[in-house]
Scaffold this active site. Structure first.
Site, short mmCIF file in Angstrom:
data_model
loop_
_atom_site.label_atom_id
_atom_site.label_comp_id
_atom_site.label_asym_id
_atom_site.label_seq_id
_atom_site.Cartn_x
_atom_site.Cartn_y
_atom_site.Cartn_z
N TYR A 64 4.12 5.78 4.42
CA TYR A 64 3.35 4.94 3.50
C TYR A 64 2.26 5.74 2.82
O TYR A 64 1.98 6.86 3.20
CB TYR A 64 2.74 3.74 4.23
N LYS A 71 -6.03 -0.43 6.85
CA LYS A 71 -4.82 -0.10 7.63
C LYS A 71 -4.75 1.39 7.87
O LYS A 71 -5.11 2.18 7.00
CB LYS A 71 -3.57 -0.54 6.87
N LYS A 93 -0.70 -4.08 14.28
CA LYS A 93 0.51 -4.10 13.45
C LYS A 93 1.58 -3.26 14.14
O LYS A 93 1.73 -2.06 13.88
CB LYS A 93 0.19 -3.55 12.06
N ASP A 122 0.81 -1.21 0.00
CA ASP A 122 0.00 0.00 0.00
C ASP A 122 0.84 1.26 0.00
O ASP A 122 0.40 2.32 0.48
CB ASP A 122 -0.92 0.00 1.23
N GLU A 162 3.45 2.68 14.71
CA GLU A 162 4.86 2.33 14.46
C GLU A 162 5.83 3.24 15.21
O GLU A 162 5.81 4.46 15.02
CB GLU A 162 5.21 2.41 12.96
N GLU A 211 -1.88 0.30 13.43
CA GLU A 211 -0.41 0.39 13.31
C GLU A 211 0.16 1.60 14.02
O GLU A 211 0.20 2.70 13.46
CB GLU A 211 0.00 0.42 11.83
N SER A 224 3.23 -8.52 8.61
CA SER A 224 2.53 -7.64 7.67
C SER A 224 3.62 -6.78 7.07
O SER A 224 3.79 -5.61 7.41
CB SER A 224 1.50 -6.78 8.41
N ARG A 277 3.78 1.87 -11.79
CA ARG A 277 3.31 1.37 -10.49
C ARG A 277 2.40 0.17 -10.71
O ARG A 277 2.47 -0.83 -9.98
CB ARG A 277 2.54 2.47 -9.74
P1 13P Z 1 7.49 -2.25 6.32
O1 13P Z 1 7.29 -3.74 6.54
O2 13P Z 1 8.26 -1.94 5.10
O3 13P Z 1 7.93 -1.54 7.54
O4 13P Z 1 6.07 -1.66 5.98
C1 13P Z 1 4.92 -2.17 6.48
C2 13P Z 1 3.87 -1.13 6.46
O5 13P Z 1 2.80 -1.35 5.95
C3 13P Z 1 4.15 0.17 7.10
O6 13P Z 1 3.00 0.94 7.13
#
Ligand code: 13P
Length: 364
Positions: free
Chosen positions: A364, A147, A231, A34, A191, A189, A302, A56
């Site tokens: 992303y 997501k 995630k 994505d 992160e 997510e 993921s 793409r």
């Molecule tokens: P990476 O596995 O490359 O960190 O990316 C996963 C993802 O979807 C980040 O939003």
């Protein structure tokens, strides 16, 4: 005292739970394909390919045209909006190609990170406006999960700030609640970026604080946890940390942080790869699944970069490389299918030199 009004019917809850279970059923994980148009520019530039819609599409076709070998190791694919409406060379919608093999379709619904004023470079994620309508449309168009990515940064003492932790937890909960109203399973997510020289202990500490805040917000927003997936980042040292840790140490720190903060009701945990090399991400996932602590959730992948790096490098925009690139993707999918069951023995599938892929400060 807050009263939880019934927002989801028993049938809606059943549907959400079953969808979540299917995505992470044993041996399966998620392909995160994505990347936004902006991020694809970076990815394609690395292999000398121009960032056009057609390029793409061709790149995504390499991933989506993988044969039946991926059916047993990929439970879901996350699409970017543009990709959801693209077709193969022969005119088959990508969504149909994925669904026909029993893989579930997901879509990134956030609209990227924006600065949080008054912080030391921290961000929140936008995209709540119109989200309900977009979810309704995506559901009609074949998506059953979504997501939303939030980003937290670590620095010596100030980051992540209380404000960033609270704000990002809240926006993730609000997104989750909206998705569930439309029968869409939210992949949550938060992160924590691996940039910096922090050690494993600090990453574990910060991960625990972030996840605890996320699940407090989920509770406040009446999110149905059985119909969600988490995630998270794995607990790893910062990229410039001088201490090296074994995969077992990473696994122990990761599972400990999750056990302290993620309710057992959560159906599955699908880690992002966060700039780890392809091999490292597989070895860590394998060690996590072999960690000698009780793990009440499915622990899988993921991955974006850790499933695609070799495929992209092999393709380089040349038609004659397409098949070989698809093979690279299949190989990584199979390795991670083993790793998420703790059955990856490593070695023969090694496709990189353990180098981090693409750096880490990405959107992303
Ligand atoms: P990476 O596995 O490359 O960190 O990316 C996963 C993802 O979807 C980040 O939003």
């Amino acid at each position: 005292m807050t009263h939880q009004f019934t927002t989801l019917s028993a049938a809606q809850k059943k549907e959400l739970h079953e969808t979540a279970l299917r995505i992470v059923c044993p041996g399966k994980g998620i392909l995160a394909a994505d990347e936004s148009v902006g991020l694809m520019a970076k990815r394609l530039a690395q292999v000398g390919v121009e960032n056009t819609e057609e390029n793409r599409r061709q790149y995504r076709q390499i991933l989506f045209s993988a044969d039946d070998r991926i059916n047993g190791c990929i439970g879901g694919v996350i699409f970017f909006h543009e990709t959801l409406y693209q077709h193969s060379d022969s005119g088959v919608p990508f969504v149909k190609m994925i669904k026909d093999r029993g893989i579930l379709v997901g879509v990134k619904v956030d609209k990227g990170v924006v600065p949080l004023a008054g912080t030391c470079g921290e961000t929140t994620t936008q995209g709540l406006d119109g989200l309900s309508d977009r979810c309704a449309q995506y559901k009609k168009d074949g998506a059953v999960f979504a997501k939303w990515r939030c980003v937290l940064k670590m620095s010596d003492s100030s980051n992540p700030s209380k404000l960033a932790i609270t704000e990002n937890a809240n926006v993730l909960a609000r997104y989750s609640s909206i998705c569930q109203q439309h029968g869409i399973v939210p992949v949550i997510e938060p992160e924590i970026l691996p940039d910096g020289d922090h050690d494993l202990r600090r990453c574990q500490y910060v991960t625990e604080k972030v996840l605890a805040a996320v699940y407090k917000a989920m509770s406040d927003h009446h999110v149905f946890l059985e119909g969600t997936l988490l995630k998270p980042n794995m607990v790893t040292p910062g990229h410039s940390c001088s201490t090296k840790y074994s995969a077992e140490e990473v696994a122990m720190a990761t599972v400990t942080a999750l056990r302290r903060t993620v309710p057992p009701a959560v159906t599955g945990v699908a880690f992002l790869s966060g700039g780890q090399s392809e091999e490292e991400a597989s070895v860590h996932l394998n060690a996590i699944n072999n960690c000698p602590l009780i793990k009440p959730w499915v622990l899988t992948f993921s991955y974006g970069r850790a499933l695609q790096a070799s495929a992209l490098r092999t393709w380089r925009g040349h038609k004659e490389n397409q098949k070989a690139a698809t093979e690279q993707f299949i190989k990584r999918a199979e390795v991670n299918g083993l790793a998420c069951q703790g059955k990856y023995t490593g070695g023969e599938n090694r496709t990189d030199n353990g180098e981090h892929v693409y750096g880490s400060t990405h959107a992303y």
